[in-house]
Scaffold this active site. Structure first.
Site, PDB file in Angstrom:
ATOM      1  N   THR A 130       0.715  -1.114   0.508  1.00  0.00           N
ATOM      2  CA  THR A 130      -0.305   0.339   0.021  1.00  0.00           C
ATOM      3  C   THR A 130       0.783   1.064   0.348  1.00  0.00           C
ATOM      4  O   THR A 130       2.109   1.211   0.504  1.00  0.00           O
ATOM      5  CB  THR A 130      -0.956   0.003   1.211  1.00  0.00           C
ATOM      6  N   ASP A 131       0.469   2.909  -0.285  1.00  0.00           N
ATOM      7  CA  ASP A 131       1.001   3.344  -0.243  1.00  0.00           C
ATOM      8  C   ASP A 131       1.041   3.868   1.311  1.00  0.00           C
ATOM      9  O   ASP A 131       1.689   5.144   1.266  1.00  0.00           O
ATOM     10  CB  ASP A 131       0.174   4.671  -1.667  1.00  0.00           C
ATOM     11  N   GLU A 132       0.290   3.603   2.007  1.00  0.00           N
ATOM     12  CA  GLU A 132      -0.057   4.319   3.673  1.00  0.00           C
ATOM     13  C   GLU A 132       1.621   4.187   4.008  1.00  0.00           C
ATOM     14  O   GLU A 132       1.540   4.884   5.171  1.00  0.00           O
ATOM     15  CB  GLU A 132      -0.965   3.623   3.958  1.00  0.00           C
ATOM     16  N   TYR A 155      -1.554  -0.349  11.114  1.00  0.00           N
ATOM     17  CA  TYR A 155      -2.062  -1.073   9.558  1.00  0.00           C
ATOM     18  C   TYR A 155      -0.574  -0.890   8.620  1.00  0.00           C
ATOM     19  O   TYR A 155      -0.157  -1.657   8.321  1.00  0.00           O
ATOM     20  CB  TYR A 155      -3.192  -1.030   9.001  1.00  0.00           C
ATOM     21  N   LYS A 159       2.059  -3.412   7.531  1.00  0.00           N
ATOM     22  CA  LYS A 159       2.649  -3.286   5.694  1.00  0.00           C
ATOM     23  C   LYS A 159       4.146  -2.670   5.376  1.00  0.00           C
ATOM     24  O   LYS A 159       4.694  -3.356   5.309  1.00  0.00           O
ATOM     25  CB  LYS A 159       1.134  -2.950   5.119  1.00  0.00           C
TER      26      LYS A 159
HETATM   27  P1  NAD Z   1      -9.509  -7.421   2.343  1.00  0.00           P
HETATM   28  O1  NAD Z   1      -9.309  -7.577   3.662  1.00  0.00           O
HETATM   29  O2  NAD Z   1     -11.097  -7.139   1.101  1.00  0.00           O
HETATM   30  O3  NAD Z   1      -9.493  -8.911   1.833  1.00  0.00           O
HETATM   31  C1  NAD Z   1      -8.066  -9.543   2.477  1.00  0.00           C
HETATM   32  C2  NAD Z   1      -8.223 -11.120   1.984  1.00  0.00           C
HETATM   33  O4  NAD Z   1      -7.318 -11.205   2.998  1.00  0.00           O
HETATM   34  C3  NAD Z   1      -9.564 -11.704   2.776  1.00  0.00           C
HETATM   35  O5  NAD Z   1      -9.943 -12.546   2.024  1.00  0.00           O
HETATM   36  C4  NAD Z   1      -8.953 -12.432   4.028  1.00  0.00           C
HETATM   37  O6  NAD Z   1      -9.648 -13.375   4.402  1.00  0.00           O
HETATM   38  C5  NAD Z   1      -8.118 -12.548   3.864  1.00  0.00           C
HETATM   39  N1  NAD Z   1      -6.647 -12.617   5.009  1.00  0.00           N
HETATM   40  C6  NAD Z   1      -6.357 -12.055   5.889  1.00  0.00           C
HETATM   41  N2  NAD Z   1      -6.023 -12.428   6.901  1.00  0.00           N
HETATM   42  C7  NAD Z   1      -5.864 -13.621   6.412  1.00  0.00           C
HETATM   43  C8  NAD Z   1      -4.658 -14.825   6.827  1.00  0.00           C
HETATM   44  N3  NAD Z   1      -4.209 -14.964   7.483  1.00  0.00           N
HETATM   45  N4  NAD Z   1      -4.704 -15.615   6.321  1.00  0.00           N
HETATM   46  C9  NAD Z   1      -4.794 -15.963   4.717  1.00  0.00           C
HETATM   47  N5  NAD Z   1      -5.689 -15.282   4.303  1.00  0.00           N
HETATM   48  C10 NAD Z   1      -6.186 -13.495   5.068  1.00  0.00           C
HETATM   49  O7  NAD Z   1      -8.972  -6.976   1.612  1.00  0.00           O
HETATM   50  P2  NAD Z   1      -8.066  -6.338   0.623  1.00  0.00           P
HETATM   51  O8  NAD Z   1      -8.777  -4.452   0.036  1.00  0.00           O
HETATM   52  O9  NAD Z   1      -8.925  -6.638  -0.817  1.00  0.00           O
HETATM   53  O10 NAD Z   1      -6.179  -6.058   0.229  1.00  0.00           O
HETATM   54  C11 NAD Z   1      -6.014  -7.010  -0.364  1.00  0.00           C
HETATM   55  C12 NAD Z   1      -4.605  -6.503  -0.086  1.00  0.00           C
HETATM   56  O11 NAD Z   1      -3.859  -4.803  -0.725  1.00  0.00           O
HETATM   57  C13 NAD Z   1      -3.623  -6.177   1.452  1.00  0.00           C
HETATM   58  O12 NAD Z   1      -2.557  -6.670   1.367  1.00  0.00           O
HETATM   59  C14 NAD Z   1      -3.966  -4.677   1.431  1.00  0.00           C
HETATM   60  O13 NAD Z   1      -2.645  -4.162   2.002  1.00  0.00           O
HETATM   61  C15 NAD Z   1      -3.413  -3.918  -0.431  1.00  0.00           C
HETATM   62  N6  NAD Z   1      -4.013  -3.218  -0.659  1.00  0.00           N
HETATM   63  C16 NAD Z   1      -5.494  -2.550  -0.228  1.00  0.00           C
HETATM   64  C17 NAD Z   1      -5.298  -1.386  -0.707  1.00  0.00           C
HETATM   65  C18 NAD Z   1      -7.163  -1.049  -1.293  1.00  0.00           C
HETATM   66  O14 NAD Z   1      -7.110   0.151  -1.657  1.00  0.00           O
HETATM   67  N7  NAD Z   1      -8.068  -2.401  -0.204  1.00  0.00           N
HETATM   68  C19 NAD Z   1      -4.734  -0.624  -1.829  1.00  0.00           C
HETATM   69  C20 NAD Z   1      -3.836  -1.044  -1.642  1.00  0.00           C
HETATM   70  C21 NAD Z   1      -3.031  -2.593  -1.293  1.00  0.00           C
HETATM   71  P1  TYD Z   2     -10.775   3.647   4.177  1.00  0.00           P
HETATM   72  O1  TYD Z   2     -11.530   3.785   3.014  1.00  0.00           O
HETATM   73  O2  TYD Z   2     -10.614   3.560   5.639  1.00  0.00           O
HETATM   74  O3  TYD Z   2      -9.227   4.091   3.201  1.00  0.00           O
HETATM   75  P2  TYD Z   2      -7.771   4.047   4.351  1.00  0.00           P
HETATM   76  O4  TYD Z   2      -8.320   5.174   6.093  1.00  0.00           O
HETATM   77  O5  TYD Z   2      -7.043   3.060   3.632  1.00  0.00           O
HETATM   78  O6  TYD Z   2      -7.323   5.636   3.368  1.00  0.00           O
HETATM   79  O7  TYD Z   2     -10.941   6.040   4.526  1.00  0.00           O
HETATM   80  C1  TYD Z   2     -10.430   6.637   3.275  1.00  0.00           C
HETATM   81  C2  TYD Z   2     -11.008   7.846   3.985  1.00  0.00           C
HETATM   82  O8  TYD Z   2     -12.440   8.443   4.267  1.00  0.00           O
HETATM   83  C3  TYD Z   2      -9.549   8.533   5.531  1.00  0.00           C
HETATM   84  O9  TYD Z   2      -9.148   9.340   5.832  1.00  0.00           O
HETATM   85  C4  TYD Z   2     -11.000   8.065   6.546  1.00  0.00           C
HETATM   86  C5  TYD Z   2     -12.202   8.238   6.086  1.00  0.00           C
HETATM   87  N1  TYD Z   2     -13.255   7.861   6.615  1.00  0.00           N
HETATM   88  C6  TYD Z   2     -14.391   9.002   6.954  1.00  0.00           C
HETATM   89  O10 TYD Z   2     -14.344   9.909   7.000  1.00  0.00           O
HETATM   90  N2  TYD Z   2     -15.551   7.398   7.087  1.00  0.00           N
HETATM   91  C7  TYD Z   2     -15.182   6.953   7.963  1.00  0.00           C
HETATM   92  O11 TYD Z   2     -16.278   6.268   7.289  1.00  0.00           O
HETATM   93  C8  TYD Z   2     -14.166   5.591   6.602  1.00  0.00           C
HETATM   94  C9  TYD Z   2     -14.837   4.126   6.955  1.00  0.00           C
HETATM   95  C10 TYD Z   2     -13.540   6.412   6.622  1.00  0.00           C
END
Ligand code: NAD
Ligand code: TYD
Length: 349
Positions: A130-132, A155, A159
Site C-alpha cells: 500500500t502507499d500508506e 495497519y 505493511k
Molecule cells: P480485504 O480485507 O478485502 O481482503 C483480505 C483477504 O485476506 C480476505 O479474503 C481475508 O480472508 C484474507 N486474509 C486475512 N488474513 C488472512 C490470513 N491470516 N491467512 C489467510 N488469509 C487471510 O483486503 P483488500 O482490500 O482486498 O486488500 C488486499 C491487499 O491489498 C492487502 O494486502 C492490502 O494491504 C493491499 N492493498 C489494499 C488497498 C485497498 O485500497 N483496499 C490498497 C493498496 C494495497
Molecule cells: P478508508 O476507506 O478506511 O481507507 P484508508 O484509511 O486506508 O485511506 O478511508 C478513506 C478515507 O475516508 C480516510 O481519510 C478516512 C475516511 N473515512 C471517513 O471519513 N469515514 C468513514 O466512515 C471511513 C470508513 C473512512
C-alpha cells in the site's frame, strides 16, 4: 505455471484471481484464504467451476501448514494479498495485524525459499502493498518509489514491516521478489467498512454518513480492475528486486468525493437532488489520521506502459451500479455478527 494467490476471497484478491484465470487460461491458480470477515467465496462464484481454479482455506500465520502446502504444490509463483486491511480495525486490534501481515508474510517467504531452494529461475514472489507505508503528505508532492517509509497506523506499520521482510529475503537469500504500493482502491465486492462501499450502503439505507474530522483528508482513488491490470504487467514484465507505485492520478478530499457519491446515488435512486447530502454527519477524527496520500506512478507508465483504463466518474458510476444490483450481497455481509462491529466501531460517533 501454477500461481498461489493469497487473500483471493477478499476485495482486490478476487479481482486478481478473476483477471488471471480470464487472461491466462493455461495457468493454474490456487487461492489460499482464511475467510476472515473480509473473505467471501461469493466474490468468486463466476470462476469456481473453472478447472484451473482451486481453493484452499488456511491461515498464512500457521507456518507449518504453509510449509506443507508449498511442499505439496511446489508453486511457481506467489501473488500475496492476504492481509488485515482496515486502518480503523488496526487501531482497535493491532496484534492481529502483526500476526497476519508480518508473520504471515514471513511464513510465505520462508516456504517459497525452502521450496525453490536456490533454483529461482522462472520463480517470483509478488508482494502487494500500500502507499500508506510512505506516511502522510502536506499539500504538495507525491510518493515515489524512493520516498522513505514513515507509517503512522498499526495497519501501515504492519505493511511496512512486511515490505522490509520481502526486500530482506531478496537481499539475503536472492529470492526473486517484486513489490507494488498502490493507492486506495474502489470497485465491486469491496467490504462495506471502507469509505466508498460503506457510504453507498448507508445512502441506500438512509443512514448517517460518518465523515471523520473536517472531511479534508485527501486520497488517490484507483479502480480495482486497473490495479489487477497493473499487477499483471508487473508480474510478467517487472524486474526482480524492484518496487512499483500504482495510482490513479485521481486525488479527492473525502468531503468532495462524498458529495459526488451523494449526487450519483440521488440520481440513480430517483431521490430529490440534495437528499443524501443531508445524511452527512461529522464525527470525531480517526486517531493518527494521515492527511494526504498521492502516488507518482510514472515509473509504471514509463517502464511497463500501464495507465488506468477508466476515468473516476466511469469507475464510480459502475461501482454504484454493481452495489445497487447486488444489494443481497451487501445485506449478507452486513448482517448478524457484523452488526456488533458496526455498533462498537461507531459507538458515540
Ligand atoms: P480485504 O480485507 O478485502 O481482503 C483480505 C483477504 O485476506 C480476505 O479474503 C481475508 O480472508 C484474507 N486474509 C486475512 N488474513 C488472512 C490470513 N491470516 N491467512 C489467510 N488469509 C487471510 O483486503 P483488500 O482490500 O482486498 O486488500 C488486499 C491487499 O491489498 C492487502 O494486502 C492490502 O494491504 C493491499 N492493498 C489494499 C488497498 C485497498 O485500497 N483496499 C490498497 C493498496 C494495497
Ligand atoms: P478508508 O476507506 O478506511 O481507507 P484508508 O484509511 O486506508 O485511506 O478511508 C478513506 C478515507 O475516508 C480516510 O481519510 C478516512 C475516511 N473515512 C471517513 O471519513 N469515514 C468513514 O466512515 C471511513 C470508513 C473512512
Amino acid at each position: 505455471m501454477h500461481i498461489l494467490i493469497t487473500g483471493g476471497a477478499g476485495f482486490i484478491g478476487s479481482h486478481v484471481v478473476r483477471h488471471f484465470l480470464g487472461r491466462y487460461p493455461e495457468y493454474v491458480v490456487t487461492n489460499l484464504d482464511k475467510l476472515t470477515y473480509a473473505g467471501n467465496l461469493a466474490n468468486l462464484r463466476d470462476v469456481e467451476s473453472n478447472p484451473n481454479y482451486r481453493f484452499v482455506k488456511g491461515d498464512i500465520a500457521d507456518g507449518k501448514f504453509i510449509l506443507e502446502l508449498f511442499a505439496e504444490h511446489r508453486f511457481d509463483a506467489v501473488i500475496h494479498l492476504a492481509a488485515e486491511s482496515h486502518v480503523d480495525r488496526s487501531i482497535e486490534s493491532p496484534v492481529e495485524f502483526v500476526v497476519s501481515n508480518v508473520l504471515g508474510t514471513v511464513n510465505l517467504l520462508n516456504a517459497a525459499r525452502a521450496t525453490w531452494n536456490g533454483a529461482f529461475e522462472g520463480k517470483l514472489f509478488y508482494h502487494v502493498s500500500t502507499d500508506e507505508v510512505y506516511g502522510s503528505l502536506g499539500s504538495e508532492g507525491m510518493f515515489t518509489e524512493s520516498t522513505p517509509y514513515d507509517p503512522h497506523s498499526p495497519y501501515s506499520a504492519s505493511k511496512a514491516s512486511s515490505d522490509h521482510f520481502v526486500r530482506a529475503f531478496h537481499d539475503t537469500y536472492g529470492l526473486p521478489v517484486v513489490i507494488s504500493n498502490c493507492s486506495n482502491n474502489y470497485g465491486s465486492h469491496q467490504f462495506p467498512e471502507k469509505l466508498i462501499p460503506l457510504f453507498i450502503n448507508n445512502i441506500r439505507l438512509k443512514k448517517p454518513l460518518p465523515v471523520y474530522g473536517a472531511g479534508l483528508n485527501v486520497r488517490d482513488w484507483l479502480w480495482v480492475v486497473d490495479h489487477a491490470r497493473a499487477i499483471d504487467e508487473i508480474f510478467h514484465r517487472g524486474t526482480s528486486g524492484e518496487t512499483y507505485n500504482i495510482g490513479g492520478h485521481n486525488e479527492w478530499t473525502n468531503i468532495d468525493l462524498i458529495r459526488l457519491l451523494c449526487r450519483i446515488m440521488d440520481r440513480k435512486l430517483g431521490r430529490e437532488a440534495g437528499a443524501s447530502e443531508k445524511l452527512i454527519t461529522y464525527v470525531t477524527d480517526r486517531a493518527g489520521h494521515d492527511l494526504r496520500y498521492a502516488i507518482d506512478a510514472s515509473k509504471l507508465q514509463r517502464e511497463l506502459d500501464w495507465v488506468p483504463s477508466v476515468t473516476f466518474e466511469e469507475g464510480l458510476a459502475q461501482t454504484v451500479d454493481w452495489f445497487l444490483a447486488n444489494q443481497a450481497w451487501l445485506d449478507e455481509v452486513t448482517s448478524g455478527a457484523y452488526q456488533h462491529y458496526y455498533e462498537k466501531m461507531y459507538a458515540g460517533r
